[in-house]
Design a protein around this motif. Structure first.
Motif, PDB file in Angstrom:
ATOM      1  N   UNK A  48     -17.347  -8.587   4.881  1.00  0.00           N
ATOM      2  CA  UNK A  48     -16.230  -7.966   4.284  1.00  0.00           C
ATOM      3  C   UNK A  48     -14.932  -8.733   4.003  1.00  0.00           C
ATOM      4  N   UNK A  49     -14.706  -9.363   5.314  1.00  0.00           N
ATOM      5  CA  UNK A  49     -13.614 -10.136   5.389  1.00  0.00           C
ATOM      6  C   UNK A  49     -13.656 -11.411   4.376  1.00  0.00           C
ATOM      7  N   UNK A  56      -6.644   4.510   7.852  1.00  0.00           N
ATOM      8  CA  UNK A  56      -6.696   3.268   7.056  1.00  0.00           C
ATOM      9  C   UNK A  56      -5.638   3.319   5.741  1.00  0.00           C
ATOM     10  N   UNK A  57      -5.341   4.437   5.363  1.00  0.00           N
ATOM     11  CA  UNK A  57      -4.219   4.549   4.390  1.00  0.00           C
ATOM     12  C   UNK A  57      -2.934   4.204   5.099  1.00  0.00           C
ATOM     13  N   UNK A 107     -11.640  -1.581   0.408  1.00  0.00           N
ATOM     14  CA  UNK A 107     -12.551  -1.724  -0.475  1.00  0.00           C
ATOM     15  C   UNK A 107     -13.922  -1.103   0.254  1.00  0.00           C
ATOM     16  N   UNK A 108     -14.507  -0.339  -0.529  1.00  0.00           N
ATOM     17  CA  UNK A 108     -15.768   0.236   0.140  1.00  0.00           C
ATOM     18  C   UNK A 108     -15.701   1.101   1.474  1.00  0.00           C
ATOM     19  N   UNK A 109     -14.280   1.591   1.524  1.00  0.00           N
ATOM     20  CA  UNK A 109     -14.248   2.218   2.827  1.00  0.00           C
ATOM     21  C   UNK A 109     -15.105   3.148   3.148  1.00  0.00           C
ATOM     22  N   UNK A 110     -15.699   4.206   2.152  1.00  0.00           N
ATOM     23  CA  UNK A 110     -16.896   5.033   2.277  1.00  0.00           C
ATOM     24  C   UNK A 110     -17.909   4.554   2.919  1.00  0.00           C
ATOM     25  N   UNK A 111     -18.559   3.310   2.603  1.00  0.00           N
ATOM     26  CA  UNK A 111     -19.661   2.746   2.878  1.00  0.00           C
ATOM     27  C   UNK A 111     -19.297   2.325   4.541  1.00  0.00           C
ATOM     28  N   UNK A 132     -15.044  -3.663   9.675  1.00  0.00           N
ATOM     29  CA  UNK A 132     -13.639  -4.356   8.875  1.00  0.00           C
ATOM     30  C   UNK A 132     -13.910  -4.348   7.515  1.00  0.00           C
ATOM     31  N   UNK A 133     -12.842  -3.779   6.768  1.00  0.00           N
ATOM     32  CA  UNK A 133     -13.030  -3.763   5.293  1.00  0.00           C
ATOM     33  C   UNK A 133     -12.218  -4.835   4.701  1.00  0.00           C
ATOM     34  N   UNK A 134     -12.489  -5.127   3.367  1.00  0.00           N
ATOM     35  CA  UNK A 134     -11.548  -5.934   2.485  1.00  0.00           C
ATOM     36  C   UNK A 134     -10.490  -5.060   2.058  1.00  0.00           C
ATOM     37  N   UNK A 135      -9.294  -5.615   2.033  1.00  0.00           N
ATOM     38  CA  UNK A 135      -8.275  -4.944   1.413  1.00  0.00           C
ATOM     39  C   UNK A 135      -7.722  -5.572   0.166  1.00  0.00           C
ATOM     40  N   UNK A 136      -7.776  -5.108  -0.853  1.00  0.00           N
ATOM     41  CA  UNK A 136      -7.221  -5.932  -2.299  1.00  0.00           C
ATOM     42  C   UNK A 136      -6.367  -4.522  -3.006  1.00  0.00           C
ATOM     43  N   UNK A 137      -5.259  -5.101  -3.457  1.00  0.00           N
ATOM     44  CA  UNK A 137      -4.515  -3.879  -4.180  1.00  0.00           C
ATOM     45  C   UNK A 137      -3.994  -2.933  -3.396  1.00  0.00           C
TER      46      UNK A 137
END
Lengths: 283, 283
Positions: free
Chosen positions: A251-252, A78-79, A48-52, A39-44
């Motif tokens: 992340x959330x 993801x994109x 965020x931190x997708x690579x990690x 689970x990744x945070x999405x902003x803008x």
């Protein structure tokens, strides 16, 4: 759930109606919790931190001997989800890869995107009440046998969910798992971070078998920007009472301050706002 | 997967094409392993020991604080699947109930029916090679905290599956989990049963937190028909070396003789055929 993108067998991602059933009845992800997720945070409008997150997903998949699609396909997935999401809205992007149908066939790979809930935002402001729960396993044992999947983020979260219900039933917001030898480990969906004497600390994943927290690791890597050093170390819950701040990070939800641990009130810490701003989470 | 029956929101079961996707991307059964299941043997067009399986499913659901459909609806679901199955064919009926979509909505309830595989039949004849694997938890600890879901049959089987892969990688057919204090527990998808001096034994579920095996309990209840008594008791793996028979029992595969445990050859036991016939499993 408000947005769903599915990776086709041709590795091309497509946005489909969010309530479309996509998993077969014998998908091993669905009937055995046999798969991995992040689970990744999405902003803008960006994860965020997708690579990690994708690095960790690859480690989880290796622990499960599960073949992931090519990384470029996961990035494209993801994109695709994020491009269909209002750029102004914060969200939680979940990427899932199952082992696929028991009777054979490709893995099911998809991403969902949900808004951060009002409840999650409220906890960023108010902090959380946490109760400890003994897991019954000494830290050194958890990592001894790879087949026990310590540190892998799998779809098998029934115990995690049960422990969060246990917290609610005990008047708390969350649980801090504790090893048989008395060390704080992690929460069912977040990592423990604390500040003491200018050192920002988290629990060592390699030594304890906990999930390596993406947000926690990123926060510790930037401790210098707040004038602190960083360290992984073991801690007993009682030792957190005189920390200068205790947080659960995910992340959330971002960093959320622990305002009580069992019957001990904690904080409020003046550092919570600084950490939240550093990590770019709205409050 | 060859047959799929789904319980509608009206609690009416329907057979649908087996490859129909039926689970939403945010079904908590699929993304959190948050649900329960049972597998029953099907012979003569009927599910065997269905009452015992539905009793256990109710206990699992209670542990997860999960609302199951009315029992009559689950029976109707099983009946619908079995009626669509050739009466002459042995099968494995799996009944699944998830918590439903994260964003709200009814649980997903379905049954699948699969033939017993040639591989499973072959193991009934040849027996299995088993390796022990330490779980790291003492028996007394496993049952101390209900939120850890000991004894509940949930969809969170990633570790079970990983341990079976571990067995294959170590040249064995299956795993026998062992507690930190050295007691044999269970296998990832079957129960341990052994015979010593006219007493047919299995591991006590209440004391150890293992799943209460439906086939094992039924077999022990009928031990008198083979001239034996029955008892639940703790055992160390080394103590199995001079048993008059050691079996792993499960609903799909039936009783399968353990022919080696780590590096110790066991059997063959003359009792394997008697047990298999008593339980009505074809060989």
């Amino acid at each position: 759930m408000t947005l769903l993108a599915v990776l086709g067998p041709d590795l091309v991602p497509t946005v489909v109606p969010a309530d479309t059933p996509i998993l077969r009845a014998d998908d091993l992800g669905a009937v055995r919790g046999d798969g991995v997720f992040e689970t990744a945070n999405v902003r803008g409008g960006r994860p965020w931190l997708l690579d990690a997150h994708l690095d960790r997903m690859a480690r989880s998949a290796a622990a499960l001997d599960l073949a992931l699609p090519a990384r470029e396909a996961l990035v494209a997935l993801a994109d695709t989800a994020c491009r269909a999401w209002p750029a102004a809205d914060e969200g939680a992007l979940r990427i899932v890869c199952t082992r696929g149908p028991e009777s054979g066939g490709p893995p099911t790979v998809y991403a969902t995107l949900n808004p951060i809930t009002d409840h999650q935002r409220a906890k960023r402001r108010s902090g959380v009440a946490v109760r400890t729960l003994p897991l019954g396993i000494p830290v050194a044992v958890r990592t001894a046998e790879p087949a026990l999947l310590a540190g892998a983020k799998t779809l098998s979260y029934a115990v995690n969910m049960a422990c969060q219900r246990w917290a609610t039933a005990h008047g708390a917001d969350d649980v801090l798992w504790v090893s048989a030898d008395g060390y704080a480990l992690e929460a069912p969906t977040s990592s423990l971070v604390w500040l003491r004497d200018g050192v920002l600390c988290t629990v060592p994943p390699a030594e304890t078998g906990i999930l390596a927290g993406t947000t926690a690791a990123h926060l510790l890597s930037r401790a210098g920007e707040l004038g602190w050093t960083a360290r992984e170390q073991l801690v007993r819950p009682a030792e957190l009472a005189d920390a200068q701040g205790v947080w659960l990070t995910s992340s959330a939800r971002g960093p959320v301050e622990v305002r009580s641990l069992d019957d001990t009130p904690l904080g409020p810490s003046p550092e919570t706002t600084r950490i939240t701003k550093l990590l770019g989470f709205p409050t």
